[in-house]
Design a protein around this motif. Structure first.
Motif, PDB file in Angstrom:
ATOM      1  N   GLY A   1      -3.749  -3.682  -7.862  1.00  0.00           N
ATOM      2  CA  GLY A   1      -4.308  -3.109  -7.071  1.00  0.00           C
ATOM      3  C   GLY A   1      -4.800  -2.101  -7.738  1.00  0.00           C
ATOM      4  O   GLY A   1      -4.829  -1.778  -9.195  1.00  0.00           O
ATOM      5  N   GLU A   2      -5.465  -0.398  -6.791  1.00  0.00           N
ATOM      6  CA  GLU A   2      -6.276   0.267  -7.410  1.00  0.00           C
ATOM      7  C   GLU A   2      -5.014   1.468  -7.899  1.00  0.00           C
ATOM      8  O   GLU A   2      -4.877   2.220  -9.138  1.00  0.00           O
TER       9      GLU A   2
ATOM     10  N   GLY B   1      -2.819  12.829   4.675  1.00  0.00           N
ATOM     11  CA  GLY B   1      -4.634  12.826   4.923  1.00  0.00           C
ATOM     12  C   GLY B   1      -5.227  12.319   3.910  1.00  0.00           C
ATOM     13  O   GLY B   1      -6.643  12.065   3.673  1.00  0.00           O
ATOM     14  N   MET B   2      -4.402  10.775   3.704  1.00  0.00           N
ATOM     15  CA  MET B   2      -5.415  10.152   2.926  1.00  0.00           C
ATOM     16  C   MET B   2      -5.157   8.515   3.718  1.00  0.00           C
ATOM     17  O   MET B   2      -4.364   8.195   4.347  1.00  0.00           O
ATOM     18  N   GLY B   3      -6.221   7.576   2.710  1.00  0.00           N
ATOM     19  CA  GLY B   3      -6.323   6.220   3.089  1.00  0.00           C
ATOM     20  C   GLY B   3      -5.066   5.479   2.953  1.00  0.00           C
ATOM     21  O   GLY B   3      -3.804   6.412   1.619  1.00  0.00           O
ATOM     22  N   LEU B   4      -5.011   4.263   2.955  1.00  0.00           N
ATOM     23  CA  LEU B   4      -4.033   3.937   2.139  1.00  0.00           C
ATOM     24  C   LEU B   4      -4.505   3.367   0.771  1.00  0.00           C
ATOM     25  O   LEU B   4      -6.247   2.797   1.100  1.00  0.00           O
TER      26      LEU B   4
ATOM     27  N   GLN C   1       0.304   5.436   1.407  1.00  0.00           N
ATOM     28  CA  GLN C   1      -0.237   6.516   2.317  1.00  0.00           C
ATOM     29  C   GLN C   1       0.471   7.525   2.424  1.00  0.00           C
ATOM     30  O   GLN C   1       1.430   7.603   2.307  1.00  0.00           O
TER      31      GLN C   1
ATOM     32  N   TYR D   1       0.918  -1.267   0.023  1.00  0.00           N
ATOM     33  CA  TYR D   1      -0.297  -0.007   0.453  1.00  0.00           C
ATOM     34  C   TYR D   1       0.988   1.292  -0.400  1.00  0.00           C
ATOM     35  O   TYR D   1       2.117   1.095   0.431  1.00  0.00           O
TER      36      TYR D   1
ATOM     37  N   PHE E   1       3.429   1.198   3.046  1.00  0.00           N
ATOM     38  CA  PHE E   1       3.020  -0.135   3.296  1.00  0.00           C
ATOM     39  C   PHE E   1       3.203  -1.424   3.217  1.00  0.00           C
ATOM     40  O   PHE E   1       2.702  -1.403   2.631  1.00  0.00           O
TER      41      PHE E   1
ATOM     42  N   LEU F   1      -3.933   0.486  -2.190  1.00  0.00           N
ATOM     43  CA  LEU F   1      -3.677  -0.539  -2.558  1.00  0.00           C
ATOM     44  C   LEU F   1      -3.229  -1.149  -4.276  1.00  0.00           C
ATOM     45  O   LEU F   1      -3.413  -0.543  -5.227  1.00  0.00           O
TER      46      LEU F   1
END
Lengths: 115, 112
Positions: free
Chosen positions: A58-59, A40-43, A37, A35, A90, A45
């Protein structure tokens, strides 16, 4: 068990350089994930693997490559570093049938800056 | 498309007060839902998860979450917050051992 380990902890790259982020787990987990990060954002993929020799996008896979030659290791390769790849990376793994099924175990992260 | 929304970017509560962090998801199948906590400079730690069964799930550190299918929500609660709970909280939805989608997180500040 050391769990999920990542090296290096910090790295500064110049634009166009390449590097490999290392990830290893000693829990015999088949499933591993990368991942990123951003502040201010989420993880998000990047890539994941369901076993040695099997990987999938992933994304946000663009600009990255992975390989999975062993169960333990899942390195992430940046070929031509760009400022947009400045992020915290991560690695995570999942154990199946261990009583903690589907819990992702996360490494401590690698903070990468591309200048 | 799969997505997770955490509407509250930042929440401040007093120590001892109750806490509720909101999470809404969009997922085409039966969701697997998770809440993680991240302390500064650290990786993510699982607080709790929901797969099926009882819609109220208990986690570590006194946290609980309730799955409401009709509202596509999975809100995290704690009856009495401690100063050590200050951290970033992430909600996530995932397929079984497949891709996982994370919300953007809620930052919790605890006032003494």
């Amino acid at each position: 068990n050391a769990g999920v380990t990542q090296t290096p902890k910090f790295r500064i790259l110049k634009i166009g350089q390449s590097m490999t982020l290392q990830c290893a787990q000693d829990m015999n987990h088949n499933y591993m994930y990368w991942y990123r990060q951003d502040p201010g954002m989420g993880l998000k993929l990047i890539y994941y693997s369901v076993g040695a020799g099997i990987t999938d996008k992933g994304e946000v896979p663009n600009g990255y490559n992975v390989s999975r030659s062993t169960t333990e290791d899942f390195p992430l390769r940046l070929e031509l570093a760009a400022p947009s790849q400045t992020s915290v990376y991560f690695c995570a793994s999942i154990g199946v049938g261990s009583g903690r099924q589907n819990e992702q175990f996360f490494g401590p992260g690698t903070r990468l800056t591309v200048l | 498309a799969q997505s997770v929304t955490q509407p509250d970017i930042h929440i401040t509560v007093s120590e001892g007060a109750s806490l509720e962090l909101r999470c809404n998801y969009s997922y085409g199948a039966t969701p697997y839902l998770f809440w993680y906590v991240q302390s500064p400079g650290q990786g993510l730690q699982l607080l709790l998860k929901y797969f099926s069964g009882d819609t109220l799930v208990q986690g570590i550190k006194g946290f609980e979450a309730e799955f409401k299918r009709s509202q596509s929500s999975f809100n995290l609660r704690k009856p009495s917050v401690h100063w050590s709970d200050a951290a970033e909280y992430f909600c996530a939805v995932g397929a079984f051992l497949g891709q996982f989608y994370f919300g953007t997180g809620t930052s919790l500040t605890v006032i003494p």
